[in-house]
Design a protein around this motif. Structure first.
Motif, PDB file in Angstrom:
ATOM      1  N   ALA A   1      47.409  20.577 105.574  1.00 57.20           N
ATOM      2  CA  ALA A   1      47.068  19.221 105.416  1.00 57.20           C
ATOM      3  C   ALA A   1      45.687  18.861 105.422  1.00 57.20           C
ATOM      4  O   ALA A   1      44.882  19.536 106.246  1.00 57.20           O
ATOM      5  CB  ALA A   1      47.788  18.441 106.736  1.00 57.20           C
ATOM      6  N   ASP A   2      45.131  17.901 104.705  1.00 59.94           N
ATOM      7  CA  ASP A   2      43.829  17.394 104.850  1.00 59.94           C
ATOM      8  C   ASP A   2      43.591  16.230 105.737  1.00 59.94           C
ATOM      9  O   ASP A   2      44.352  15.032 105.372  1.00 59.94           O
ATOM     10  CB  ASP A   2      43.305  16.758 103.413  1.00 59.94           C
ATOM     11  N   ILE A   3      42.984  16.236 106.602  1.00 60.92           N
ATOM     12  CA  ILE A   3      42.990  15.554 107.939  1.00 60.92           C
ATOM     13  C   ILE A   3      41.509  14.912 108.516  1.00 60.92           C
ATOM     14  O   ILE A   3      40.737  15.772 108.513  1.00 60.92           O
ATOM     15  CB  ILE A   3      43.812  15.843 109.096  1.00 60.92           C
ATOM     16  N   THR A   4      41.549  13.753 108.587  1.00 67.52           N
ATOM     17  CA  THR A   4      40.360  13.033 108.986  1.00 67.52           C
ATOM     18  C   THR A   4      40.799  12.503 110.683  1.00 67.52           C
ATOM     19  O   THR A   4      41.586  11.997 110.764  1.00 67.52           O
ATOM     20  CB  THR A   4      39.986  11.851 108.173  1.00 67.52           C
ATOM     21  N   THR A   5      39.892  13.273 111.496  1.00 67.11           N
ATOM     22  CA  THR A   5      40.047  12.677 112.711  1.00 67.11           C
ATOM     23  C   THR A   5      39.001  12.132 113.293  1.00 67.11           C
ATOM     24  O   THR A   5      37.866  11.601 112.691  1.00 67.11           O
ATOM     25  CB  THR A   5      40.123  13.860 113.761  1.00 67.11           C
TER      26      THR A   5
ATOM     27  N   GLN B   1      41.050  17.813 118.335  1.00 64.66           N
ATOM     28  CA  GLN B   1      41.897  19.000 117.844  1.00 64.66           C
ATOM     29  C   GLN B   1      43.006  18.581 117.205  1.00 64.66           C
ATOM     30  O   GLN B   1      43.727  17.652 117.708  1.00 64.66           O
ATOM     31  CB  GLN B   1      42.034  19.912 119.089  1.00 64.66           C
ATOM     32  N   VAL B   2      43.266  19.090 116.229  1.00 59.76           N
ATOM     33  CA  VAL B   2      44.458  19.014 115.191  1.00 59.76           C
ATOM     34  C   VAL B   2      45.366  20.085 115.531  1.00 59.76           C
ATOM     35  O   VAL B   2      45.175  21.221 115.336  1.00 59.76           O
ATOM     36  CB  VAL B   2      44.213  18.380 113.937  1.00 59.76           C
ATOM     37  N   GLN B   3      46.673  19.893 115.628  1.00 62.12           N
ATOM     38  CA  GLN B   3      47.685  21.043 115.431  1.00 62.12           C
ATOM     39  C   GLN B   3      48.741  20.651 114.254  1.00 62.12           C
ATOM     40  O   GLN B   3      49.136  19.398 114.305  1.00 62.12           O
ATOM     41  CB  GLN B   3      48.217  21.144 116.878  1.00 62.12           C
ATOM     42  N   LEU B   4      49.341  21.709 113.650  1.00 64.88           N
ATOM     43  CA  LEU B   4      50.287  21.333 112.685  1.00 64.88           C
ATOM     44  C   LEU B   4      51.403  22.370 113.414  1.00 64.88           C
ATOM     45  O   LEU B   4      51.119  23.630 113.200  1.00 64.88           O
ATOM     46  CB  LEU B   4      49.867  21.772 111.290  1.00 64.88           C
ATOM     47  N   VAL B   5      52.426  21.830 113.427  1.00 68.95           N
ATOM     48  CA  VAL B   5      53.671  22.715 113.989  1.00 68.95           C
ATOM     49  C   VAL B   5      55.028  22.762 113.148  1.00 68.95           C
ATOM     50  O   VAL B   5      55.342  21.426 112.926  1.00 68.95           O
ATOM     51  CB  VAL B   5      53.706  22.192 115.297  1.00 68.95           C
ATOM     52  N   GLU B   6      55.163  23.944 112.512  1.00 72.78           N
ATOM     53  CA  GLU B   6      56.172  23.855 111.572  1.00 72.78           C
ATOM     54  C   GLU B   6      57.611  24.283 112.477  1.00 72.78           C
ATOM     55  O   GLU B   6      57.496  24.981 113.466  1.00 72.78           O
ATOM     56  CB  GLU B   6      56.045  25.023 110.650  1.00 72.78           C
ATOM     57  N   SER B   7      58.653  23.753 112.048  1.00 76.52           N
ATOM     58  CA  SER B   7      59.940  24.049 112.233  1.00 76.52           C
ATOM     59  C   SER B   7      61.136  24.196 111.196  1.00 76.52           C
ATOM     60  O   SER B   7      60.764  23.753 110.213  1.00 76.52           O
ATOM     61  CB  SER B   7      60.332  23.261 113.459  1.00 76.52           C
ATOM     62  N   GLY B   8      62.082  24.916 111.491  1.00 75.26           N
ATOM     63  CA  GLY B   8      63.070  24.941 110.498  1.00 75.26           C
ATOM     64  C   GLY B   8      63.284  26.170 109.830  1.00 75.26           C
ATOM     65  O   GLY B   8      64.311  26.233 109.052  1.00 75.26           O
ATOM     66  N   GLY B   9      62.412  27.330 109.989  1.00 76.69           N
ATOM     67  CA  GLY B   9      62.732  28.284 109.183  1.00 76.69           C
ATOM     68  C   GLY B   9      63.883  29.076 109.767  1.00 76.69           C
ATOM     69  O   GLY B   9      64.632  28.828 110.910  1.00 76.69           O
ATOM     70  N   GLY B  10      64.197  30.331 108.876  1.00 80.22           N
ATOM     71  CA  GLY B  10      65.319  31.087 109.786  1.00 80.22           C
ATOM     72  C   GLY B  10      66.008  31.785 108.585  1.00 80.22           C
ATOM     73  O   GLY B  10      65.233  32.179 107.398  1.00 80.22           O
TER      74      GLY B  10
ATOM     75  N   GLY C   1      36.651  12.393 115.323  1.00 82.92           N
ATOM     76  CA  GLY C   1      35.540  13.203 115.801  1.00 82.92           C
ATOM     77  C   GLY C   1      35.004  14.106 114.661  1.00 82.92           C
ATOM     78  O   GLY C   1      34.067  14.740 114.883  1.00 82.92           O
ATOM     79  N   ARG C   2      35.767  13.911 113.385  1.00 80.18           N
ATOM     80  CA  ARG C   2      35.408  15.012 112.327  1.00 80.18           C
ATOM     81  C   ARG C   2      35.569  14.469 111.237  1.00 80.18           C
ATOM     82  O   ARG C   2      36.930  13.876 110.880  1.00 80.18           O
ATOM     83  CB  ARG C   2      36.479  16.284 112.705  1.00 80.18           C
ATOM     84  N   PRO C   3      34.978  14.467 109.796  1.00 81.49           N
ATOM     85  CA  PRO C   3      35.325  14.158 108.735  1.00 81.49           C
ATOM     86  C   PRO C   3      36.551  14.872 108.186  1.00 81.49           C
ATOM     87  O   PRO C   3      36.979  15.741 108.724  1.00 81.49           O
ATOM     88  CB  PRO C   3      33.904  14.116 107.877  1.00 81.49           C
ATOM     89  N   LEU C   4      36.685  14.531 107.010  1.00 79.73           N
ATOM     90  CA  LEU C   4      37.810  15.296 106.224  1.00 79.73           C
ATOM     91  C   LEU C   4      37.692  16.484 106.382  1.00 79.73           C
ATOM     92  O   LEU C   4      36.962  17.455 105.875  1.00 79.73           O
ATOM     93  CB  LEU C   4      37.917  14.943 104.853  1.00 79.73           C
TER      94      LEU C   4
ATOM     95  N   GLY D   1      47.262  15.156 117.253  1.00 77.59           N
ATOM     96  CA  GLY D   1      45.842  15.373 117.711  1.00 77.59           C
ATOM     97  C   GLY D   1      45.208  13.844 117.363  1.00 77.59           C
ATOM     98  O   GLY D   1      46.061  12.831 117.416  1.00 77.59           O
ATOM     99  N   SER D   2      43.882  13.895 117.387  1.00 80.52           N
ATOM    100  CA  SER D   2      43.315  12.698 117.490  1.00 80.52           C
ATOM    101  C   SER D   2      42.921  12.210 115.858  1.00 80.52           C
ATOM    102  O   SER D   2      41.911  12.283 115.149  1.00 80.52           O
ATOM    103  CB  SER D   2      41.840  12.660 117.931  1.00 80.52           C
ATOM    104  N   ILE D   3      44.245  11.888 115.224  1.00 79.45           N
ATOM    105  CA  ILE D   3      44.039  11.808 113.669  1.00 79.45           C
ATOM    106  C   ILE D   3      44.056  10.458 113.270  1.00 79.45           C
ATOM    107  O   ILE D   3      44.558   9.295 113.890  1.00 79.45           O
ATOM    108  CB  ILE D   3      45.679  12.208 113.348  1.00 79.45           C
ATOM    109  N   PHE D   4      42.902  10.326 112.525  1.00 88.34           N
ATOM    110  CA  PHE D   4      42.576   8.944 111.925  1.00 88.34           C
ATOM    111  C   PHE D   4      43.323   8.837 110.544  1.00 88.34           C
ATOM    112  O   PHE D   4      44.201   7.524 110.488  1.00 88.34           O
ATOM    113  CB  PHE D   4      41.107   8.829 111.486  1.00 88.34           C
ATOM    114  N   SER D   5      43.472   9.525 109.866  1.00 88.32           N
ATOM    115  CA  SER D   5      44.229   9.372 108.324  1.00 88.32           C
ATOM    116  C   SER D   5      44.564  10.950 107.924  1.00 88.32           C
ATOM    117  O   SER D   5      43.855  11.906 108.270  1.00 88.32           O
ATOM    118  CB  SER D   5      43.494   8.934 107.662  1.00 88.32           C
ATOM    119  N   ILE D   6      45.721  11.096 107.230  1.00 91.17           N
ATOM    120  CA  ILE D   6      46.209  12.186 106.530  1.00 91.17           C
ATOM    121  C   ILE D   6      46.277  12.014 105.301  1.00 91.17           C
ATOM    122  O   ILE D   6      46.837  11.159 104.535  1.00 91.17           O
ATOM    123  CB  ILE D   6      47.436  12.684 106.967  1.00 91.17           C
ATOM    124  N   ASN D   7      45.485  12.881 104.407  1.00 93.50           N
ATOM    125  CA  ASN D   7      45.507  12.768 102.970  1.00 93.50           C
ATOM    126  C   ASN D   7      46.584  13.453 102.402  1.00 93.50           C
ATOM    127  O   ASN D   7      47.838  13.691 102.653  1.00 93.50           O
ATOM    128  CB  ASN D   7      44.149  13.035 102.353  1.00 93.50           C
ATOM    129  N   THR D   8      46.536  14.569 101.369  1.00 94.72           N
ATOM    130  CA  THR D   8      47.621  15.465 100.843  1.00 94.72           C
ATOM    131  C   THR D   8      48.122  16.204 102.044  1.00 94.72           C
ATOM    132  O   THR D   8      47.237  16.942 102.830  1.00 94.72           O
ATOM    133  CB  THR D   8      47.052  16.165  99.677  1.00 94.72           C
TER     134      THR D   8
END
Length: 120
Positions: free
Chosen positions: A97-101, A1-10, A103-106, A26-33
């Motif tokens: 984000a485009d992520i390959t984990t 499972q992948v999580q993207l957590v943002e911060s810095g707004g206000g 357990g899962r393709p892009l 998460g179980s990230i193999f690679s991150i593209n764009t």
């Protein structure tokens, strides 16, 4: 499972600056764009800036010269430095984000969003 957590707004005054961060975990193999989108009330979500794994960047016209996108591949993190902010920049900002984990393709993932309000 992948999580993207943002911060810095206000809340910031016109002409001010904010720096948004988004960390992927998460179980990230690679991150593209990776990219930042925004959605103002009553409007469509649209692209603000994106950055490839190689560091190539592109920006929405209204962001050029004011916003800078960058990434730290070792930390799986993307940043958006926003300067000279205007009231029309007010929106919820979403990380993408485009992520390959392992357990899962892009696959394309979204963060939960962070509110940016530009007002005096």
């Amino acid at each position: 499972q992948v999580q993207l957590v943002e911060s810095g707004g206000g809340l910031v005054q016109p002409g001010g600056s904010l720096r948004l961060s988004c960390a992927a975990s998460g179980s990230i193999f690679s991150i593209n764009t990776m990219g930042w989108y925004r959605q103002a009330p009553g409007k469509e979500r649209d692209l603000v800036a994106r950055i490839t794994s190689g560091g190539s960047t592109s920006y929405k016209d209204s962001a050029k010269g004011r916003f800078t996108i960058s990434r730290d591949n070792a930390k799986n993190t993307v940043y958006l430095q926003m300067n000279s902010l205007k009231p029309e920049d007010t929106a919820v900002y979403y990380c993408n984000a485009d992520i390959t984990t392992w357990g899962r393709p892009l696959w394309n993932y979204w963060g939960q969003g962070t509110q940016v309000t530009v007002s005096s």
